[in-house]
Motif scaffolding. Structure first.
Motif, PDB file in Angstrom:
ATOM      1  N   SER A 125      33.280   6.583  38.782  1.00 55.77           N
ATOM      2  CA  SER A 125      33.645   5.762  38.283  1.00 55.77           C
ATOM      3  C   SER A 125      34.102   4.654  39.298  1.00 55.77           C
ATOM      4  CB  SER A 125      35.241   5.729  37.472  1.00 55.77           C
ATOM      5  OG  SER A 125      35.015   6.554  36.273  1.00 55.77           O
ATOM      6  N   LEU A 126      34.735   5.126  40.366  1.00 53.34           N
ATOM      7  CA  LEU A 126      34.754   3.966  41.540  1.00 53.34           C
ATOM      8  C   LEU A 126      33.721   3.655  42.198  1.00 53.34           C
ATOM      9  CD1 LEU A 126      37.805   5.758  43.193  1.00 53.34           C
ATOM     10  CD2 LEU A 126      37.956   3.530  42.136  1.00 53.34           C
ATOM     11  N   SER A 127      32.552   4.701  42.281  1.00 50.66           N
ATOM     12  CA  SER A 127      31.165   4.468  42.873  1.00 50.66           C
ATOM     13  C   SER A 127      30.513   3.256  42.014  1.00 50.66           C
ATOM     14  CB  SER A 127      30.343   5.688  42.865  1.00 50.66           C
ATOM     15  OG  SER A 127      28.991   5.310  43.428  1.00 50.66           O
ATOM     16  N   SER A 128      30.601   3.464  40.526  1.00 53.89           N
ATOM     17  CA  SER A 128      30.105   2.484  39.728  1.00 53.89           C
ATOM     18  C   SER A 128      30.684   0.829  39.919  1.00 53.89           C
ATOM     19  CB  SER A 128      30.137   2.884  38.252  1.00 53.89           C
ATOM     20  OG  SER A 128      29.435   4.009  38.117  1.00 53.89           O
ATOM     21  N   LEU A 129      31.911   1.010  40.095  1.00 46.81           N
ATOM     22  CA  LEU A 129      32.605  -0.299  40.207  1.00 46.81           C
ATOM     23  C   LEU A 129      32.241  -0.871  41.579  1.00 46.81           C
ATOM     24  CD1 LEU A 129      36.255   0.470  39.192  1.00 46.81           C
ATOM     25  CD2 LEU A 129      34.864  -0.981  37.966  1.00 46.81           C
ATOM     26  N   SER A 130      32.253  -0.180  42.637  1.00 49.17           N
ATOM     27  CA  SER A 130      31.676  -0.534  43.825  1.00 49.17           C
ATOM     28  C   SER A 130      30.403  -1.225  43.805  1.00 49.17           C
ATOM     29  CB  SER A 130      31.887   0.490  44.874  1.00 49.17           C
ATOM     30  OG  SER A 130      31.339  -0.010  46.130  1.00 49.17           O
ATOM     31  N   GLN A 131      29.399  -0.517  43.164  1.00 47.01           N
ATOM     32  CA  GLN A 131      27.852  -0.910  43.237  1.00 47.01           C
ATOM     33  C   GLN A 131      27.839  -2.023  42.272  1.00 47.01           C
ATOM     34  OE1 GLN A 131      25.639   2.629  41.906  1.00 47.01           O
ATOM     35  NE2 GLN A 131      26.370   3.638  43.782  1.00 47.01           N
ATOM     36  N   ALA A 132      28.649  -2.448  41.481  1.00 47.56           N
ATOM     37  CA  ALA A 132      28.497  -3.469  40.289  1.00 47.56           C
ATOM     38  C   ALA A 132      29.033  -4.943  41.054  1.00 47.56           C
ATOM     39  CB  ALA A 132      29.442  -3.228  39.247  1.00 47.56           C
ATOM     40  N   CYS A 133      29.557  -4.662  42.135  1.00 47.05           N
ATOM     41  CA  CYS A 133      30.095  -5.882  42.702  1.00 47.05           C
ATOM     42  C   CYS A 133      29.340  -6.196  43.812  1.00 47.05           C
ATOM     43  CB  CYS A 133      31.556  -5.605  43.129  1.00 47.05           C
ATOM     44  SG  CYS A 133      32.312  -7.205  43.968  1.00 47.05           S
ATOM     45  N   CYS A 134      28.965  -7.607  44.165  1.00 47.04           N
ATOM     46  CA  CYS A 134      28.387  -8.084  45.407  1.00 47.04           C
ATOM     47  C   CYS A 134      29.416  -7.917  46.562  1.00 47.04           C
ATOM     48  CB  CYS A 134      27.963  -9.498  45.281  1.00 47.04           C
ATOM     49  SG  CYS A 134      29.137 -10.729  45.078  1.00 47.04           S
ATOM     50  N   GLY A 135      30.603  -8.050  46.413  1.00 49.88           N
ATOM     51  CA  GLY A 135      31.476  -8.074  47.428  1.00 49.88           C
ATOM     52  C   GLY A 135      31.340  -9.308  48.497  1.00 49.88           C
ATOM     53  N   GLY A 136      30.916 -10.304  47.946  1.00 47.92           N
ATOM     54  CA  GLY A 136      30.624 -11.434  48.792  1.00 47.92           C
ATOM     55  C   GLY A 136      32.065 -12.380  48.674  1.00 47.92           C
ATOM     56  N   PRO A 137      31.961 -13.356  49.640  1.00 46.40           N
ATOM     57  CA  PRO A 137      33.170 -14.322  49.683  1.00 46.40           C
ATOM     58  C   PRO A 137      33.255 -15.241  48.663  1.00 46.40           C
ATOM     59  CG  PRO A 137      31.290 -15.260  50.787  1.00 46.40           C
ATOM     60  CD  PRO A 137      30.834 -14.059  50.200  1.00 46.40           C
ATOM     61  N   GLU A 138      32.644 -14.849  47.417  1.00 45.41           N
ATOM     62  CA  GLU A 138      32.823 -15.933  46.267  1.00 45.41           C
ATOM     63  C   GLU A 138      34.206 -15.756  45.623  1.00 45.41           C
ATOM     64  OE1 GLU A 138      30.338 -13.805  46.441  1.00 45.41           O
ATOM     65  OE2 GLU A 138      28.507 -14.871  46.782  1.00 45.41           O
ATOM     66  N   SER A 139      34.682 -16.659  45.008  1.00 42.43           N
ATOM     67  CA  SER A 139      35.960 -16.682  43.916  1.00 42.43           C
ATOM     68  C   SER A 139      35.806 -15.122  43.097  1.00 42.43           C
ATOM     69  CB  SER A 139      36.228 -17.703  43.041  1.00 42.43           C
ATOM     70  OG  SER A 139      36.971 -17.571  41.936  1.00 42.43           O
ATOM     71  N   ALA A 140      37.120 -14.641  42.885  1.00 44.95           N
ATOM     72  CA  ALA A 140      37.040 -13.321  41.927  1.00 44.95           C
ATOM     73  C   ALA A 140      37.018 -13.646  40.599  1.00 44.95           C
ATOM     74  CB  ALA A 140      38.180 -12.384  42.510  1.00 44.95           C
ATOM     75  N   GLU A 141      36.763 -14.985  40.068  1.00 44.01           N
ATOM     76  CA  GLU A 141      36.928 -15.330  38.753  1.00 44.01           C
ATOM     77  C   GLU A 141      36.129 -14.744  38.125  1.00 44.01           C
ATOM     78  OE1 GLU A 141      37.497 -19.465  37.924  1.00 44.01           O
ATOM     79  OE2 GLU A 141      37.396 -20.064  40.293  1.00 44.01           O
ATOM     80  N   HIS A 142      35.060 -14.431  38.419  1.00 36.98           N
ATOM     81  CA  HIS A 142      33.820 -13.646  37.464  1.00 36.98           C
ATOM     82  C   HIS A 142      33.626 -12.236  38.029  1.00 36.98           C
ATOM     83  CE1 HIS A 142      33.617 -16.942  34.842  1.00 36.98           C
ATOM     84  NE2 HIS A 142      33.324 -17.788  35.981  1.00 36.98           N
ATOM     85  N   CYS A 143      34.337 -11.615  38.900  1.00 40.53           N
ATOM     86  CA  CYS A 143      34.452 -10.321  39.594  1.00 40.53           C
ATOM     87  C   CYS A 143      33.717  -9.163  38.377  1.00 40.53           C
ATOM     88  CB  CYS A 143      35.359 -10.033  40.376  1.00 40.53           C
ATOM     89  SG  CYS A 143      35.263  -8.318  41.182  1.00 40.53           S
ATOM     90  N   SER A 144      32.786  -8.488  38.750  1.00 45.25           N
ATOM     91  CA  SER A 144      32.671  -7.506  37.714  1.00 45.25           C
ATOM     92  C   SER A 144      33.445  -6.378  37.433  1.00 45.25           C
ATOM     93  CB  SER A 144      30.977  -7.005  38.099  1.00 45.25           C
ATOM     94  OG  SER A 144      30.940  -6.666  39.296  1.00 45.25           O
ATOM     95  N   ILE A 145      34.244  -6.106  38.961  1.00 45.56           N
ATOM     96  CA  ILE A 145      35.075  -5.112  39.061  1.00 45.56           C
ATOM     97  C   ILE A 145      36.194  -5.465  38.039  1.00 45.56           C
ATOM     98  CG2 ILE A 145      36.775  -3.724  40.400  1.00 45.56           C
ATOM     99  CD1 ILE A 145      34.676  -3.763  42.610  1.00 45.56           C
ATOM    100  N   LEU A 146      36.806  -6.745  38.132  1.00 45.48           N
ATOM    101  CA  LEU A 146      37.918  -6.971  37.380  1.00 45.48           C
ATOM    102  C   LEU A 146      37.690  -7.007  35.917  1.00 45.48           C
ATOM    103  CD1 LEU A 146      39.508  -9.653  39.638  1.00 45.48           C
ATOM    104  CD2 LEU A 146      40.242  -7.182  39.441  1.00 45.48           C
ATOM    105  N   GLU A 147      36.425  -7.677  35.642  1.00 49.44           N
ATOM    106  CA  GLU A 147      35.965  -7.918  34.249  1.00 49.44           C
ATOM    107  C   GLU A 147      35.914  -6.316  33.456  1.00 49.44           C
ATOM    108  OE1 GLU A 147      32.403 -10.043  34.125  1.00 49.44           O
ATOM    109  OE2 GLU A 147      33.340 -12.053  34.753  1.00 49.44           O
ATOM    110  N   ALA A 148      35.113  -5.431  34.330  1.00 41.39           N
ATOM    111  CA  ALA A 148      35.148  -4.000  33.673  1.00 41.39           C
ATOM    112  C   ALA A 148      36.653  -3.402  33.610  1.00 41.39           C
ATOM    113  CB  ALA A 148      34.299  -3.117  34.689  1.00 41.39           C
ATOM    114  N   LEU A 149      37.489  -3.783  34.539  1.00 40.12           N
ATOM    115  CA  LEU A 149      38.502  -3.041  34.105  1.00 40.12           C
ATOM    116  C   LEU A 149      39.419  -3.851  33.036  1.00 40.12           C
ATOM    117  CD1 LEU A 149      39.641  -2.613  37.918  1.00 40.12           C
ATOM    118  CD2 LEU A 149      39.214  -0.725  36.319  1.00 40.12           C
ATOM    119  N   GLU A 150      39.167  -5.318  32.917  1.00 41.03           N
ATOM    120  CA  GLU A 150      39.830  -5.857  31.689  1.00 41.03           C
ATOM    121  C   GLU A 150      39.461  -5.541  30.505  1.00 41.03           C
ATOM    122  OE1 GLU A 150      39.035  -9.987  32.899  1.00 41.03           O
ATOM    123  OE2 GLU A 150      40.550 -10.098  34.637  1.00 41.03           O
TER     124      GLU A 150
END
Length: 152
Positions: A106-131
């Motif tokens: 699960s953590l690997s999937s979450l990590s791979q889903a996120c670009c990890g860039g400097p952008e705002s976390a407003e649309h972060c795939s990790i947060l969206e998946a957890l929400e």
């Protein structure tokens, strides 16, 4: 005969460890000197080594206590009883390993889903998946606007 510091040194543990095992009823000094120093025998040293080996393979204090009870009264126990304790522990460990593997995936999937860039976390795939309690995490869920940046 050993004083507490000597036994600790011989068994390569701290004196606090001996006091801890004593507090939990796993170990007791054979006697005390007139001035109150704990005195341990070779039998106590052997018991401590038994405790340390059992702890090293993952047994809890309660399980070690049960094993020590069997050790002290071997004639009234069967090998099947001891094997049952070990097999129960092994089953518990295997369940924990399976749980940890699920966490890893699960953590690997979450990590791979996120670009990890400097952008705002407003649309972060990790947060969206957890929400959303999403089982499948997709990289395309990550919708960063290239001009957005995280304000520090």
């Amino acid at each position: 005969m050993y004083r507490i510091g000597e036994l600790a040194k011989v068994c390569e543990v701290k004196t606090d460890t001996l006091r801890f095992y004593e507090k939990h009823g796993l170990l007791a000094p054979s006697s005390r000197t007139e001035s109150g120093y704990r005195i341990y025998t070779q039998t106590d040293a052997d018991r401590l080594r038994f405790i340390l080996r059992a702890k090293a393979v993952g047994f809890t204090l309660a399980e070690i206590s049960e094993l020590l009870s069997i050790e002290l009264d071997k004639a009234n126990w069967a090998c099947a009883d001891v094997k049952g304790l070990v097999d129960d522990k092994l089953s518990h460990v295997e369940q924990k390993i399976a749980e940890l593997e699920r966490f890893r995936r699960s953590l690997s999937s979450l990590s791979q889903a996120c670009c990890g860039g400097p952008e705002s976390a407003e649309h972060c795939s990790i947060l969206e998946a957890l929400e959303t309690n999403c089982d499948q995490i997709r990289c395309e869920n990550h919708r960063h606007d290239a001009k957005q940046t995280h304000k520090q």
